[in-house]
Design an enzyme around this catalytic site. Structure first.
Site, mmCIF file in Angstrom:
data_model
loop_
_atom_site.group_PDB
_atom_site.id
_atom_site.type_symbol
_atom_site.label_atom_id
_atom_site.label_comp_id
_atom_site.label_asym_id
_atom_site.label_seq_id
_atom_site.Cartn_x
_atom_site.Cartn_y
_atom_site.Cartn_z
ATOM 1 N N SER A 1 -64.788 9.650 -20.406
ATOM 2 C CA SER A 1 -63.664 9.150 -21.195
ATOM 3 C C SER A 1 -63.779 7.664 -21.511
ATOM 4 O O SER A 1 -63.264 7.206 -22.535
ATOM 5 C CB SER A 1 -62.347 9.419 -20.456
ATOM 6 O OG SER A 1 -62.403 8.869 -19.157
ATOM 7 N N GLN B 1 -70.412 6.376 -22.442
ATOM 8 C CA GLN B 1 -71.482 7.369 -22.338
ATOM 9 C C GLN B 1 -72.804 6.670 -22.043
ATOM 10 O O GLN B 1 -72.973 5.487 -22.316
ATOM 11 C CB GLN B 1 -71.569 8.209 -23.601
ATOM 12 C CG GLN B 1 -71.834 7.451 -24.879
ATOM 13 C CD GLN B 1 -71.588 8.307 -26.121
ATOM 14 O OE1 GLN B 1 -70.616 9.059 -26.192
ATOM 15 N NE2 GLN B 1 -72.471 8.202 -27.112
ATOM 16 N N VAL B 2 -73.743 7.448 -21.465
ATOM 17 C CA VAL B 2 -75.013 6.881 -21.000
ATOM 18 C C VAL B 2 -76.170 7.455 -21.817
ATOM 19 O O VAL B 2 -76.255 8.671 -22.017
ATOM 20 C CB VAL B 2 -75.232 7.190 -19.505
ATOM 21 C CG1 VAL B 2 -76.553 6.587 -19.020
ATOM 22 C CG2 VAL B 2 -74.074 6.656 -18.676
ATOM 23 N N LYS C 1 -75.424 2.212 -20.596
ATOM 24 C CA LYS C 1 -74.048 2.720 -20.651
ATOM 25 C C LYS C 1 -73.279 1.934 -21.716
ATOM 26 O O LYS C 1 -73.224 0.698 -21.660
ATOM 27 C CB LYS C 1 -73.364 2.609 -19.290
ATOM 28 C CG LYS C 1 -71.957 3.173 -19.288
ATOM 29 C CD LYS C 1 -71.503 3.658 -17.921
ATOM 30 C CE LYS C 1 -71.288 2.532 -16.943
ATOM 31 N NZ LYS C 1 -70.613 3.011 -15.714
ATOM 32 N N ASP D 1 -66.550 5.870 -5.267
ATOM 33 C CA ASP D 1 -66.564 7.224 -5.842
ATOM 34 C C ASP D 1 -67.909 7.904 -5.576
ATOM 35 O O ASP D 1 -68.667 8.204 -6.509
ATOM 36 C CB ASP D 1 -66.301 7.127 -7.349
ATOM 37 C CG ASP D 1 -65.992 8.477 -7.984
ATOM 38 O OD1 ASP D 1 -65.629 9.404 -7.231
ATOM 39 O OD2 ASP D 1 -66.114 8.600 -9.214
#
Length: 555
Positions: free
Chosen positions: A132, A135-136, A150, A285
């Site tokens: 969201s 993007q990579v 990224k 994370d």
């Protein structure tokens, strides 16, 4: 200003429509946001929490990145969100359709101030992953290195700021009109969330986070962090070393290529616990998509957009909670809650004690191999929710990290116990409290702090006297839990009395030493040398006093 207000109004209406469409009209009416005409039927209002969680997840996904991130963070706050809803929010998807390569090129060329061909030999138009926020893409630099680039979504920051402004306004409205919102300090929660999300939008900060964690493992070759290419990175573009290993969740491939899964579990757990316990700065994370394995059982952690940070005091509180849970010491558990300043005069301590006893009976003396720390945390969080105890944000982040980590480790090695892995770090942390350097450092900080308080005391007393003279003092003393309050006062009084006795004894010893020096002979009592015996007693008293202070965690 007017344009921004109009944009906020338009987005607010859009948010409202999404919640109405997903069956939250009754909730919106109860919150005072909509009129009765929008209120749902009794059948809709009586949906159970599982249905509410599912509808909420769908609504948040439809509202975009800000609300998806909010839901993901809320899923880890079992002290604030009912378990049934939290479980559903854990399933929130952060995968969205990729934005066109023409926009990727435009962003990169604008940010790096040059053409793509000046920086890259190759650049894959199809992204490796899309989320969201960004993007990579796989690429190869002019110098030949394979990299992951990224790129942040166009206009995402503007959209997030609009949503955050609306959430802040909503939190203020609810705190003014709803007692529960004031109890949970909803505005503070939205502020914490806003701060976290803004940090995640800053790729330069993410680069610094990864470099900081990398420095923790400079002498640990089996733990690696992707190298950051600063010259090809900005706030919205991040270029790092490309990792082509195996995702830690792909156990079939790990087995097929002969990796040692037990060793991998040990290394991942040890590296994460080292980040938390020793450095107080850790990956926020560590889900399977952010951990890769390469040849030699080397672990790579990627994506440091979300990190956690613990102060020394909070780390000590966390260890104390773990040890109290492990030993089934409910009184110590409540003392730690009190030290963390998360209990108030409305907390029913007796009922809280009874509920914590249920956890004690369930987990006390349980085998470390059978003890799931994430399960224990979830039960403690459920109790916190029941008693409206808001746990510190740092502990909430850490608990979610541990819950995620246990899921990763259980797939690698089902017999692995993170509780068992924590024990050596916990004991080391406890022993550190007695380290002379640690004691001196904390004593110095306390001395400076107390000196500042003493310096400001005359001014504070003067202000207090003036306030009293004006008759503007309201005295509100709640003795609902007087037993705990008096017990704490009793401890303080005993320690103060003990300190005075120790001081008096020390002064007496100094007098004896001076007297003996003047007389030129040793003072004797029943053939015992008074000075030597007194020095031994004073040392023991001092050691006991120091031990009691350190054990309390309040130096």
């Amino acid at each position: 200003m007017l344009k921004r207000k109009m944009k906020n109004a338009q987005r607010s209406q859009e948010i409202l429509n999404v919640f109405l469409k997903n069956g939250f009209s009754h909730v919106l009416f109860r919150l005072g946001i909509t009129d009765r005409k929008f209120s749902a039927t009794d059948e809709e209002a009586d949906l159970n929490l599982y249905h509410v969680g599912k509808k909420l997840r769908i609504a948040l996904e439809q509202l975009g990145p800000t609300f998806v991130k909010f839901g993901q963070i809320a899923s880890g706050r079992r002290d604030l969100v009912p378990e049934e809803i939290a479980v559903e929010l854990e399933q929130l998807q952060d995968h969205v359709e990729a934005f066109p390569f023409v926009e990727v090129r435009e962003i990169i060329e604008h940010q790096l101030a040059g053409t793509m061909e000046e920086f890259f030999q190759e650049f894959d138009e199809e992204p490796l992953a899309s989320a969201s926020i960004g993007q990579v893409h796989r690429a190869r630099l002019i110098s030949g290195e394979l990299v992951a680039v990224k790129v942040q979504r166009p206009n995402i920051q503007r959209q997030v700021e609009t949503d955050l402004a609306i959430l802040h306004d909503l939190a203020s409205f609810l705190e003014k009109n709803m007692a529960w919102a004031k109890t949970y300090r909803l505005r503070d929660l939205i502020y914490e969330f806003s701060h976290s999300l803004r940090e995640e939008l800053d790729y330069q900060l993410e680069a610094r986070n990864s470099e900081r964690v990398a420095r923790q493992f400079t002498k640990v070759p089996e733990i690696q962090i992707p190298y950051v290419y600063d010259e090809y990175s900005t706030r919205t573009v991040l270029t790092t070393e490309l990792i082509t290993g195996i995702k830690v969740s792909n156990t079939k491939q790990l087995d097929a290529e002969g990796y040692d899964r037990q060793l991998l579990a040990e290394r991942i757990a040890d590296s994460m616990l080292s980040q938390v316990m020793e450095h107080g700065f850790f990956h926020g994370d560590p889900h399977p998509g952010n951990i890769f394995v390469t040849s030699g059982n080397v672990i790579y952690f990627i994506d440091f957009g979300m990190v956690g940070q613990l102060s020394k005091e909070m780390t000590y509180h966390f260890i104390s909670l773990m040890f109290a849970l492990r030993k089934g010491n409910i009184e110590r558990l409540i003392d730690v809650f009190s030290d963390m300043d998360i209990l108030d005069e409305n907390t029913n301590i007796a009922a809280l004690y009874r509920d914590l006893q249920i956890i004690q009976r369930k987990y006390y003396e349980a085998s470390l191999n059978d003890l799931k720390l994430g399960d224990v945390f979830m039960e403690v969080f459920s109790i916190a929710y029941r008693y409206r105890i808001r746990l510190p944000n740092e502990i909430a982040i850490l608990s979610k990290v541990i819950l995620t980590l246990e899921g990763v480790l259980s797939k690698l090695d089902p017999s692995f116990s993170i509780m068992k892995a924590i024990e050596p770090y916990g004991k080391k942390m406890m022993l550190r409290q007695f380290d002379p350097r640690y004691l001196v450092e904390n004593s110095w900080h306390s001395l400076v702090k107390n000196a500042e308080i003493i310096a400001e005391l005359p001014s504070d007393i003067k202000k207090a006297v003036k306030t009293i003279q004006k008759g503007k003092v309201d005295l509100d003393v709640g003795l609902k839990e007087s037993t705990i309050i008096f017990r704490r006062f009793d401890k303080i009084a005993n320690r103060l009395s003990f300190s005075i006795v120790l001081l008096a004894f020390s002064i007496l010893m100094v007098g004896l030493i001076i007297g003996s020096a003047i007389a030129g002979q040793t003072a004797m009592f029943f053939r015992l040398p008074l000075i030597e015996v007194g020095a031994l007693i004073a040392t023991l008293l001092f050691a006991y006093l120091l031990f009691s202070i350190v054990r309390s965690g309040r130096i």
